[in-house]
Write an enzyme that holds these catalytic residues in place. Sequence first.
Site, short mmCIF file in Angstrom:
data_model
loop_
_atom_site.label_atom_id
_atom_site.label_comp_id
_atom_site.label_asym_id
_atom_site.label_seq_id
_atom_site.Cartn_x
_atom_site.Cartn_y
_atom_site.Cartn_z
N ASP A 115 1.00 -1.17 -0.06
CA ASP A 115 0.00 0.06 0.03
C ASP A 115 0.77 1.32 0.00
O ASP A 115 2.03 1.26 -0.02
CB ASP A 115 -0.97 0.06 1.04
CG ASP A 115 -2.39 0.65 1.05
OD1 ASP A 115 -2.28 1.85 0.48
OD2 ASP A 115 -3.20 0.12 1.16
N HIS A 176 -2.67 3.13 -4.84
CA HIS A 176 -2.16 2.72 -3.57
C HIS A 176 -0.49 2.13 -3.68
O HIS A 176 -0.25 1.18 -3.18
CB HIS A 176 -3.08 1.60 -2.76
CG HIS A 176 -4.19 2.19 -2.26
ND1 HIS A 176 -4.13 3.00 -1.10
CD2 HIS A 176 -5.51 2.17 -2.66
CE1 HIS A 176 -5.37 3.26 -0.86
NE2 HIS A 176 -6.15 2.94 -1.85
N ASP A 239 -8.40 -0.81 -6.12
CA ASP A 239 -9.41 0.25 -5.66
C ASP A 239 -8.76 1.55 -5.61
O ASP A 239 -7.54 1.66 -5.69
CB ASP A 239 -10.03 -0.10 -4.25
CG ASP A 239 -8.52 -0.27 -3.33
OD1 ASP A 239 -7.59 -0.89 -3.77
OD2 ASP A 239 -8.75 0.40 -2.15
N GLU A 240 -9.49 2.82 -5.48
CA GLU A 240 -9.27 4.07 -5.26
C GLU A 240 -8.22 4.51 -5.98
O GLU A 240 -7.21 5.06 -5.44
CB GLU A 240 -9.03 4.18 -3.68
CG GLU A 240 -10.01 3.83 -2.74
CD GLU A 240 -10.01 3.93 -1.32
OE1 GLU A 240 -10.80 4.36 -0.59
OE2 GLU A 240 -8.76 3.48 -0.94
N TYR A 338 -16.75 -4.04 7.48
CA TYR A 338 -15.35 -3.26 7.91
C TYR A 338 -15.16 -3.47 9.35
O TYR A 338 -16.01 -2.81 10.07
CB TYR A 338 -15.48 -2.10 7.09
CG TYR A 338 -14.85 -2.09 5.80
CD1 TYR A 338 -15.23 -3.06 4.83
CD2 TYR A 338 -14.18 -0.98 5.36
CE1 TYR A 338 -14.60 -3.24 3.65
CE2 TYR A 338 -13.53 -1.01 3.99
CZ TYR A 338 -13.60 -2.35 3.04
OH TYR A 338 -13.18 -2.20 2.03
N ASP A 340 -13.01 -2.14 10.96
CA ASP A 340 -12.47 -0.74 11.59
C ASP A 340 -13.30 0.06 12.07
O ASP A 340 -13.11 1.17 12.41
CB ASP A 340 -11.51 -0.46 10.62
CG ASP A 340 -11.92 0.09 9.39
OD1 ASP A 340 -13.17 -0.38 8.91
OD2 ASP A 340 -11.17 0.38 8.43
N GLU A 391 -5.23 1.41 9.86
CA GLU A 391 -4.98 2.88 9.97
C GLU A 391 -4.79 3.10 11.52
O GLU A 391 -3.59 3.94 11.97
CB GLU A 391 -5.86 3.83 9.53
CG GLU A 391 -5.94 3.60 7.78
CD GLU A 391 -6.67 2.95 7.14
OE1 GLU A 391 -7.01 1.90 7.58
OE2 GLU A 391 -6.97 3.30 5.90
C1 ACM Z 1 -11.03 -0.26 0.07
O1 ACM Z 1 -11.57 -0.21 1.10
N1 ACM Z 1 -10.47 0.56 -0.13
C2 ACM Z 1 -10.97 -1.62 -0.76
#
Ligand code: ACM
Length: 689
Positions: A115, A176, A239-240, A338, A340, A391
């Site tokens: 990442d 990432h 992703d992203e 998720y 978190d 994180e």
């Molecule tokens: C993600 O939570 N960006 C896969």
Amino acid sequence: NIIFSIDDSLDLPCEGYTLTVTDEKVEAVGKDAAGLFYAVQSLYQLLPPQIEGKRRVRGADWTIPCVSVRDYPRFAWRGVHVDPCRHFLSVEAIKKHIDILAGYKINTVHLHLTDDQGWRIEIKKYPKLTEIGGWRTEFDGSIHGGFYTQEEMRDLVAYAAERFVTLVPEIEMPGHAIAAVRAYPELSCEKKQIGTFYTWGTTNTVFCPGDEHTFEFLEDVVGEVSAIFPGEYFHIGGDECLKDKWEACPACQARIAAEGLEDDDEYTAEQKLQSYAVGRMEKILEKYGKKLVGWDEILEGGLSPNATVMSWQGERGGIAAAQQGHEVVMTPSHEGLYLDSYQGDSKAEPLGFGRYIPLEKIYSYNPVPEVLEQDGLSSYVIGVQANLWSEYLYDLDQREYMLFPRALALAEIAWSPLEVKDFSDFIRRVDDASFRFECQGVRYHIPLPEQPGGSCSNLVLTDSKTVSFKTTRPEKMVYTLNGREPGKNSKEYTGPLTFTDDAVIKIRTVLPGGQMSRVRTVNVKKQTLVPASEVENPDSGLVMKKTYGRFLKVADLDTAGTWESLKIRSLSEITSQEARPRDMQNVKFYAAEAEGYLEIPQSGVWRFSTDSDQLWVDGKLVVNNDGLVKRYSRNDGEIALEAGLHPVKILFLSNVAGGWTTARNDGSIRMKISSDEDFFDVEPEQLFN
Ligand code: ACM
Ligand code: ZN
């Protein structure tokens, strides 16, 4: 009299088993080796929790109830995701996760190995990936990092395999990718050397899919990683990925032209370029005998022919993929998958990433959406997974606290048929599992006593005050008022407590097995209303001073150089003194102190909340977040005030703590009459100097 066997003629799907316990014998039969392993896990769960410990226990009732079990999984992919990139996690810690998860018949661990904040797997051909990309310098100057050697990963693969767990490696592309680009700048469009990335979020420095060298690199990496992980699936991220650098990159634009990737009504050329890059990855993976899995953004620009989609932004991506005949793993963040996200009130729980999602939400999640069921497409949903992004998870204790017991809910939706789901029975089993976690030395969440309307540890009364507590699931609470730590046999909380003077409430939750939550201490102080100040011809706004530098704590301001003075109209100006780029890199750090008067609309006990470092009202420190990660308001506080103007002082440090950059904060102060349900924002019209 305890007989274990494998019988592939058993009339059950793979991983299935039967377990028969009579007063004469125990017989466990697996359809295959995994099935037998799961029969043994069920046998463990039928024994008293003390079986889980490492030491001999006397006095436990070593009996197994007579049962006849016929059991098999609903889904083939029963996954938990581990993120060692944001914060590193040792191989030993991952093994401990696997030990516990395998006991609940989880069979897939998704390892997010690369990442922006770290590259965690040794690649022999590119040593700088871990030498440089494996380490980052934090805002405070400390170094964080680590990586796994290929040898360690082989050992982990073998360890997992003994527990019938498959490790799915993830090598992120095309986004990432900062850790890789820091090591090898030529992998990005601009090919510039960049600094460490010590905050969270998305960035526009990504791999350059216009340059053929990027694919040579990715193939080399896939080659080395595939040789370590024998599983069928290989996760490529996807992703992203911000695409603005591609728009300006001649190589990317040349690729777009050469491949005919034009904008159309559905997708931009750059989205199609991402799809092209993922398609190249699929071909590379095929060479190494692997199947591609990616986050649901891989749908953008068109899905690769054999890709499996991991649906995280809700179920939409998963549904679309299944409708196109692709395999899907469901892991929608807002459905509780998720881990978190908060497990309770954010003002009582340790810092989380996402808002509170009740345990019942994940438990009640059905990975097969109705529309797929109706259309006969349910078999495309091969499984369900919970993700634990790290994180704000700085150590193993915090990870385990977030993982358990929610991973048990995941295990159940992944394994059990829908018809047998029963949340209250699940809670009974979670309470039993809590006893097992103690024996296993695993940390886990016990619901904390929370206050309706928002938890607050610094309460104020003028005449009297009633304080109530609740828990996220019905559990017993015990408390003291004499300053002592409450124990299991302390007074049980049965209803609201009323106070007319100073008090200290110490309260905690006790599970049926006697396990206790941490103690919450709530201080109640008696005050008289502070009279309003007489201010002649006040000006609107606050007077602010700011000074540049890196200040982590309020006490660090002793070292501040010169201060600049200015006037501000709104609180948002406190946090917006410097440019705040989307990726929050290279922001200029400073400290600000704003002073003036706050108009209090009515007399009473007021509760204040802010993400800033400190809020002083009438010379009293009402909110103190000094030294904390200021992602969410952490410590609300109360004060009794007469209507009218009151002196206020707000301290704000623009810095990064625990990866959170306070440049993202909005400077707001929220207030409410203590007994009201909702806060309101302090408006510019309430500020004077
Ligand atoms: C993600 O939570 N960006 C896969
Ligand atoms: Zn490029």
